[in-house]
Scaffold this active site. Sequence first.
Site, short mmCIF file in Angstrom:
data_model
loop_
_atom_site.label_atom_id
_atom_site.label_comp_id
_atom_site.label_asym_id
_atom_site.label_seq_id
_atom_site.Cartn_x
_atom_site.Cartn_y
_atom_site.Cartn_z
CG ASP A 63 -75.16 51.16 -51.92
OD1 ASP A 63 -74.86 51.22 -50.71
OD2 ASP A 63 -74.74 50.27 -52.68
CE1 TYR A 157 -76.14 45.40 -37.34
CE2 TYR A 157 -75.79 44.69 -35.07
CZ TYR A 157 -76.44 45.50 -35.99
OH TYR A 157 -77.39 46.40 -35.56
P1 NDP Z 1 -84.54 48.39 -41.26
O1 NDP Z 1 -84.06 47.25 -42.07
O2 NDP Z 1 -85.98 48.44 -40.84
O3 NDP Z 1 -84.19 49.78 -41.98
C1 NDP Z 1 -82.93 50.01 -42.53
C2 NDP Z 1 -83.10 50.69 -43.87
O4 NDP Z 1 -81.79 50.95 -44.41
C3 NDP Z 1 -83.81 49.78 -44.89
O5 NDP Z 1 -84.70 50.51 -45.69
C4 NDP Z 1 -82.63 49.27 -45.68
O6 NDP Z 1 -82.96 48.78 -46.97
C5 NDP Z 1 -81.78 50.50 -45.75
N1 NDP Z 1 -80.44 50.20 -46.24
C6 NDP Z 1 -79.75 49.04 -46.15
N2 NDP Z 1 -78.58 49.14 -46.77
C7 NDP Z 1 -78.51 50.39 -47.26
C8 NDP Z 1 -77.54 51.09 -48.01
N3 NDP Z 1 -76.42 50.49 -48.42
N4 NDP Z 1 -77.77 52.37 -48.34
C9 NDP Z 1 -78.92 52.98 -47.97
N5 NDP Z 1 -79.89 52.36 -47.28
C10 NDP Z 1 -79.69 51.09 -46.91
O7 NDP Z 1 -83.60 48.40 -39.97
P2 NDP Z 1 -83.65 49.19 -38.56
O8 NDP Z 1 -84.47 50.39 -38.67
O9 NDP Z 1 -83.93 48.18 -37.53
O10 NDP Z 1 -82.11 49.56 -38.43
C11 NDP Z 1 -81.61 50.86 -38.58
C12 NDP Z 1 -80.26 50.93 -37.90
O11 NDP Z 1 -80.40 50.62 -36.51
C13 NDP Z 1 -79.24 49.93 -38.46
O12 NDP Z 1 -77.96 50.53 -38.52
C14 NDP Z 1 -79.25 48.83 -37.41
O13 NDP Z 1 -78.03 48.13 -37.36
C15 NDP Z 1 -79.47 49.64 -36.14
N6 NDP Z 1 -79.97 48.85 -35.03
C16 NDP Z 1 -81.20 48.23 -35.10
C17 NDP Z 1 -81.64 47.48 -34.02
C18 NDP Z 1 -82.98 46.79 -34.03
O14 NDP Z 1 -83.27 46.05 -33.07
N7 NDP Z 1 -83.83 47.00 -35.01
C19 NDP Z 1 -80.81 47.30 -32.83
C20 NDP Z 1 -79.54 47.98 -32.88
C21 NDP Z 1 -79.15 48.73 -33.94
P3 NDP Z 1 -82.92 47.15 -47.18
O15 NDP Z 1 -83.93 46.61 -46.24
O16 NDP Z 1 -83.24 46.97 -48.62
O17 NDP Z 1 -81.55 46.68 -46.81
#
Ligand code: NDP
Length: 260
Positions: A63, A157
């Site tokens: 985390d 966010y």
């Molecule tokens: P996903 O939810 O598909 O993947 C994110 C991963 O990070 C999940 O497995 C999630 O787990 C995990 N996660 C969440 N909180 C934590 C934590 N505290 N410690 C470790 N892992 C954690 O999201 P995306 O791939 O879409 O997003 C990845 C990044 O890209 C993010 O920072 C997002 O803000 C950014 N982004 C995404 C966009 C989009 O359109 N998809 C647009 C702009 C930016 P869990 O699901 O359990 O939380």
Amino acid sequence: MGKLRGRSAIVTGGASGIGRACAIRLAREGGSITVGDVRDEGAVETVELIRSAGGEAIAVHCDIGNEDHVADMTAKAVDTYGRLDVLVANAGISTRAPLHELELADWERVLRVNLTGTFLCARAALRRMLVQGQGGSIITIGSVQSLVISGSGAASYKASKGGILMLTRSIAAEYADDGIRANCVLPGWIDTEIQAHMEEESSTWVSQASYQARTYPVEAPIRRPADPMEVANVVAFLASDEASFMTGAAVPVDGGYLAI
Ligand code: NDP
């Protein structure tokens, strides 16, 4: 001959979406990958995908908002691969309530993971990179909402993503003399599970239909969501020596969204 041969990279949030694509893409370039995530099954799946393609990876439960977890993830990367050269600080979460309805707990949760978590991961990586004395590359994942309000998402966010950009620029300015580069990638609309994940976790979730009454349509010249690999391709470039003169940059991968 991959661009990251002999390099060790941590990718947070590597169980899903953009993080998984980055882990796979960096491994294809010869990098040895440490996948950190709270979703253990997904992280192990990512590792299996990398290994079945002949790459090297380990999964670590982390985390990123927890200082001890981040220290443990960084130590495991170094113990396993002997070094740390690249950090992709990607893990992130969101909520989508209008500000006046947003609960303090949700505000704090988003800031803790997105901004404090990125700080903790960057600090741990910097400490190791400074000891090695061979530079390094830190890539943070912001959003188009690091720069503009845009049509979706919530204030927590947007505040966190704006903060990530300035944190990245601070790292770039402070550690250039040590050969450490830091760049912030700003994705637009990427086809991942983030929406479903947010809905599961947010106590002040507001449905898309009712939220849209408060917002406006999102348009980009390229009228489709990106595949996560289209972000990972840019991250792999920034991680490599090919981006040797890039630091402190805000790099949109947004289908032209910020251009119009
Ligand atoms: P996903 O939810 O598909 O993947 C994110 C991963 O990070 C999940 O497995 C999630 O787990 C995990 N996660 C969440 N909180 C934590 C934590 N505290 N410690 C470790 N892992 C954690 O999201 P995306 O791939 O879409 O997003 C990845 C990044 O890209 C993010 O920072 C997002 O803000 C950014 N982004 C995404 C966009 C989009 O359109 N998809 C647009 C702009 C930016 P869990 O699901 O359990 O939380």
